[in-house]
Design an enzyme around this catalytic site. Structure first.
Site, mmCIF file in Angstrom:
data_model
loop_
_atom_site.group_PDB
_atom_site.id
_atom_site.type_symbol
_atom_site.label_atom_id
_atom_site.label_comp_id
_atom_site.label_asym_id
_atom_site.label_seq_id
_atom_site.Cartn_x
_atom_site.Cartn_y
_atom_site.Cartn_z
ATOM 1 N N HIS A 31 125.208 -116.791 -23.543
ATOM 2 C CA HIS A 31 124.156 -117.696 -23.016
ATOM 3 C C HIS A 31 122.973 -118.198 -23.738
ATOM 4 O O HIS A 31 122.720 -119.262 -23.687
ATOM 5 C CB HIS A 31 123.494 -116.798 -21.816
ATOM 6 C CG HIS A 31 124.344 -116.749 -20.486
ATOM 7 N ND1 HIS A 31 124.783 -117.928 -19.805
ATOM 8 C CD2 HIS A 31 124.742 -115.745 -19.615
ATOM 9 C CE1 HIS A 31 125.192 -117.754 -18.758
ATOM 10 N NE2 HIS A 31 125.538 -116.460 -18.634
ATOM 11 N N CYS A 75 129.663 -115.018 -13.289
ATOM 12 C CA CYS A 75 128.281 -115.247 -13.960
ATOM 13 C C CYS A 75 127.186 -115.544 -12.639
ATOM 14 O O CYS A 75 127.597 -116.489 -11.752
ATOM 15 C CB CYS A 75 128.267 -116.448 -14.800
ATOM 16 S SG CYS A 75 127.007 -116.776 -15.753
ATOM 17 N N HIS A 103 128.988 -111.651 -23.384
ATOM 18 C CA HIS A 103 128.855 -112.445 -22.312
ATOM 19 C C HIS A 103 127.335 -113.284 -22.342
ATOM 20 O O HIS A 103 127.004 -114.265 -22.186
ATOM 21 C CB HIS A 103 129.249 -112.166 -20.999
ATOM 22 C CG HIS A 103 128.929 -113.115 -19.841
ATOM 23 N ND1 HIS A 103 129.729 -113.590 -18.973
ATOM 24 C CD2 HIS A 103 127.706 -113.668 -19.350
ATOM 25 C CE1 HIS A 103 129.297 -114.119 -18.059
ATOM 26 N NE2 HIS A 103 128.103 -114.128 -17.973
ATOM 27 N N GLU A 104 126.300 -112.177 -22.639
ATOM 28 C CA GLU A 104 124.914 -112.695 -22.388
ATOM 29 C C GLU A 104 124.417 -113.233 -23.684
ATOM 30 O O GLU A 104 123.769 -114.398 -23.646
ATOM 31 C CB GLU A 104 123.880 -111.521 -22.258
ATOM 32 C CG GLU A 104 124.184 -110.630 -20.702
ATOM 33 C CD GLU A 104 124.241 -111.601 -19.579
ATOM 34 O OE1 GLU A 104 123.663 -112.661 -19.658
ATOM 35 O OE2 GLU A 104 125.103 -111.282 -18.570
HETATM 36 ZN ZN LIG Z 1 126.317 -115.321 -17.304
#
Ligand SMILES: [Zn+2]
Length: 161
Positions: A137, A91, A133-134
Protein backbone atom coordinates in the site's frame (compact mmCIF):
# COMPACT_ATOMS: atom_id res chain seq x y z
CA UNK A 1 -12.84 7.31 22.62
CA UNK A 2 -11.16 7.90 19.29
CA UNK A 3 -13.46 8.15 16.28
CA UNK A 4 -12.37 5.91 13.40
CA UNK A 5 -10.83 7.42 10.29
CA UNK A 6 -12.47 7.22 6.89
CA UNK A 7 -10.98 4.42 4.79
CA UNK A 8 -10.54 5.27 1.11
CA UNK A 9 -11.79 2.71 -1.36
CA UNK A 10 -11.51 1.94 -5.04
CA UNK A 11 -8.87 0.44 -7.29
CA UNK A 12 -8.42 3.72 -9.17
CA UNK A 13 -8.27 6.05 -6.15
CA UNK A 14 -5.33 8.46 -6.66
CA UNK A 15 -4.11 8.32 -3.06
CA UNK A 16 -4.28 4.53 -2.96
CA UNK A 17 -2.17 4.55 -6.13
CA UNK A 18 0.39 7.06 -4.83
CA UNK A 19 3.76 6.53 -3.13
CA UNK A 20 3.94 7.32 0.57
CA UNK A 21 6.85 9.41 1.90
CA UNK A 22 9.15 8.43 4.80
CA UNK A 23 8.36 9.79 8.24
CA UNK A 24 11.13 12.20 9.31
CA UNK A 25 10.20 12.80 12.94
CA UNK A 26 7.90 10.82 15.20
CA UNK A 27 6.02 13.76 16.66
CA UNK A 28 2.66 13.96 18.39
CA UNK A 29 0.81 14.05 15.07
CA UNK A 30 2.41 10.74 14.01
CA UNK A 31 1.74 9.12 17.41
CA UNK A 32 -1.91 10.18 17.25
CA UNK A 33 -2.23 9.00 13.68
CA UNK A 34 -0.83 5.59 14.70
CA UNK A 35 -3.37 5.30 17.51
CA UNK A 36 -6.22 6.33 15.24
CA UNK A 37 -5.12 3.85 12.59
CA UNK A 38 -5.10 1.01 15.15
CA UNK A 39 -8.60 1.99 16.31
CA UNK A 40 -9.83 2.19 12.72
CA UNK A 41 -8.34 -1.21 11.85
CA UNK A 42 -10.02 -2.81 14.87
CA UNK A 43 -13.34 -1.08 14.32
CA UNK A 44 -13.44 -2.20 10.68
CA UNK A 45 -12.43 -5.74 11.59
CA UNK A 46 -9.17 -5.60 9.65
CA UNK A 47 -5.81 -7.12 10.57
CA UNK A 48 -3.74 -4.41 8.92
CA UNK A 49 -4.00 -0.85 7.64
CA UNK A 50 -1.62 1.49 5.82
CA UNK A 51 -1.63 5.31 6.12
CA UNK A 52 -2.52 5.94 2.41
CA UNK A 53 -5.76 4.03 3.06
CA UNK A 54 -6.78 6.85 5.40
CA UNK A 55 -5.51 9.50 2.99
CA UNK A 56 -2.13 10.16 4.66
CA UNK A 57 0.82 9.69 2.29
CA UNK A 58 3.32 8.63 4.95
CA UNK A 59 5.15 5.33 5.41
CA UNK A 60 3.18 4.03 8.40
CA UNK A 61 1.41 0.70 8.72
CA UNK A 62 -0.45 -0.91 11.58
CA UNK A 63 -0.99 -4.62 12.03
CA UNK A 64 -2.44 -7.07 14.46
CA UNK A 65 0.00 -9.89 15.08
CA UNK A 66 -0.85 -12.55 17.66
CA UNK A 67 -3.64 -10.31 19.00
CA UNK A 68 -1.22 -7.44 19.68
CA UNK A 69 -1.41 -4.27 17.61
CA UNK A 70 1.77 -2.80 16.17
CA UNK A 71 2.58 0.50 14.54
CA UNK A 72 5.47 0.21 12.07
CA UNK A 73 7.07 3.41 10.83
CA UNK A 74 9.17 3.44 7.64
CA UNK A 75 8.94 -0.36 7.34
CA UNK A 76 11.36 -1.96 4.92
CA UNK A 77 11.61 -5.61 3.93
CA UNK A 78 15.26 -6.65 4.09
CA UNK A 79 14.76 -10.17 2.79
CA UNK A 80 12.06 -12.31 1.25
CA UNK A 81 12.16 -16.11 1.44
CA UNK A 82 12.18 -17.98 -1.85
CA UNK A 83 9.53 -20.23 -0.38
CA UNK A 84 6.07 -18.85 -1.09
CA UNK A 85 2.53 -19.61 -0.07
CA UNK A 86 -0.84 -18.77 -1.56
CA UNK A 87 -3.77 -17.60 0.49
CA UNK A 88 -6.95 -15.61 0.07
CA UNK A 89 -6.64 -11.89 0.72
CA UNK A 90 -9.02 -9.00 0.95
CA UNK A 91 -8.58 -5.32 1.72
CA UNK A 92 -10.55 -2.68 3.60
CA UNK A 93 -10.05 -0.44 0.54
CA UNK A 94 -11.53 -3.02 -1.83
CA UNK A 95 -14.68 -4.10 -0.03
CA UNK A 96 -16.06 -7.47 -1.11
CA UNK A 97 -13.13 -8.22 -3.38
CA UNK A 98 -11.11 -11.30 -2.51
CA UNK A 99 -8.61 -13.47 -4.25
CA UNK A 100 -5.66 -15.80 -3.84
CA UNK A 101 -2.29 -14.06 -3.61
CA UNK A 102 1.12 -15.74 -3.65
CA UNK A 103 3.71 -14.16 -1.36
CA UNK A 104 6.95 -15.04 0.41
CA UNK A 105 6.39 -17.27 3.41
CA UNK A 106 9.05 -15.53 5.49
CA UNK A 107 10.42 -11.98 5.58
CA UNK A 108 12.80 -9.89 7.63
CA UNK A 109 11.35 -6.45 8.23
CA UNK A 110 13.05 -3.37 9.64
CA UNK A 111 11.00 -0.48 11.03
CA UNK A 112 10.72 2.02 13.86
CA UNK A 113 8.11 1.56 16.53
CA UNK A 114 6.01 4.40 17.89
CA UNK A 115 8.69 5.10 20.51
CA UNK A 116 11.19 5.65 17.73
CA UNK A 117 13.16 2.46 18.50
CA UNK A 118 14.71 0.62 15.58
CA UNK A 119 13.34 -2.91 15.25
CA UNK A 120 14.10 -5.89 13.07
CA UNK A 121 11.70 -8.84 13.05
CA UNK A 122 11.59 -12.14 11.23
CA UNK A 123 7.97 -12.88 10.39
CA UNK A 124 6.38 -15.91 8.79
CA UNK A 125 3.01 -17.16 7.63
CA UNK A 126 0.06 -14.82 8.06
CA UNK A 127 2.13 -12.17 9.82
CA UNK A 128 4.58 -12.01 6.93
CA UNK A 129 1.66 -11.84 4.50
CA UNK A 130 -0.07 -8.95 6.29
CA UNK A 131 3.13 -6.90 6.42
CA UNK A 132 3.83 -7.52 2.71
CA UNK A 133 0.25 -6.49 1.85
CA UNK A 134 0.49 -3.31 3.94
CA UNK A 135 3.91 -2.29 2.62
CA UNK A 136 2.52 -2.72 -0.91
CA UNK A 137 0.00 0.00 0.00
CA UNK A 138 2.89 2.39 0.72
CA UNK A 139 3.99 1.88 -2.89
CA UNK A 140 0.55 2.24 -4.46
CA UNK A 141 0.16 -1.51 -5.02
CA UNK A 142 -3.15 -3.26 -4.30
CA UNK A 143 -3.47 -7.00 -3.78
CA UNK A 144 -5.56 -7.31 -6.93
CA UNK A 145 -2.45 -6.26 -8.91
CA UNK A 146 -0.82 -9.48 -7.73
CA UNK A 147 -3.59 -11.75 -8.95
CA UNK A 148 -3.25 -13.17 -12.43
CA UNK A 149 -6.09 -12.12 -14.69
CA UNK A 150 -7.12 -15.67 -15.42
CA UNK A 151 -7.52 -16.47 -11.75
CA UNK A 152 -10.96 -15.74 -10.47
CA UNK A 153 -11.75 -13.40 -7.65
CA UNK A 154 -14.78 -14.08 -5.62
CA UNK A 155 -17.03 -12.26 -3.23
CA UNK A 156 -17.68 -12.68 0.45
CA UNK A 157 -19.84 -10.71 2.81
CA UNK A 158 -17.08 -9.84 5.25
CA UNK A 159 -13.55 -8.75 4.43
CA UNK A 160 -10.66 -10.58 6.07
CA UNK A 161 -8.16 -7.72 6.03
ZN1 LIG B 1 -5.16 -3.54 1.94
Amino acid sequence: MISPLKVLTGEMNDLLRGTAQPVQTIDKTIVNLGKKMVETMKKKGGVGLAAPQVGVMKRIIVTTLQSMSYVMINPEILSFSAECSTREEGCLSLPQKFGDVTRSEKITVRYMNIEGEKKEDVLSGLEARIVQHEIDHLNGILFTDRIKKEEKQFFREQPLY
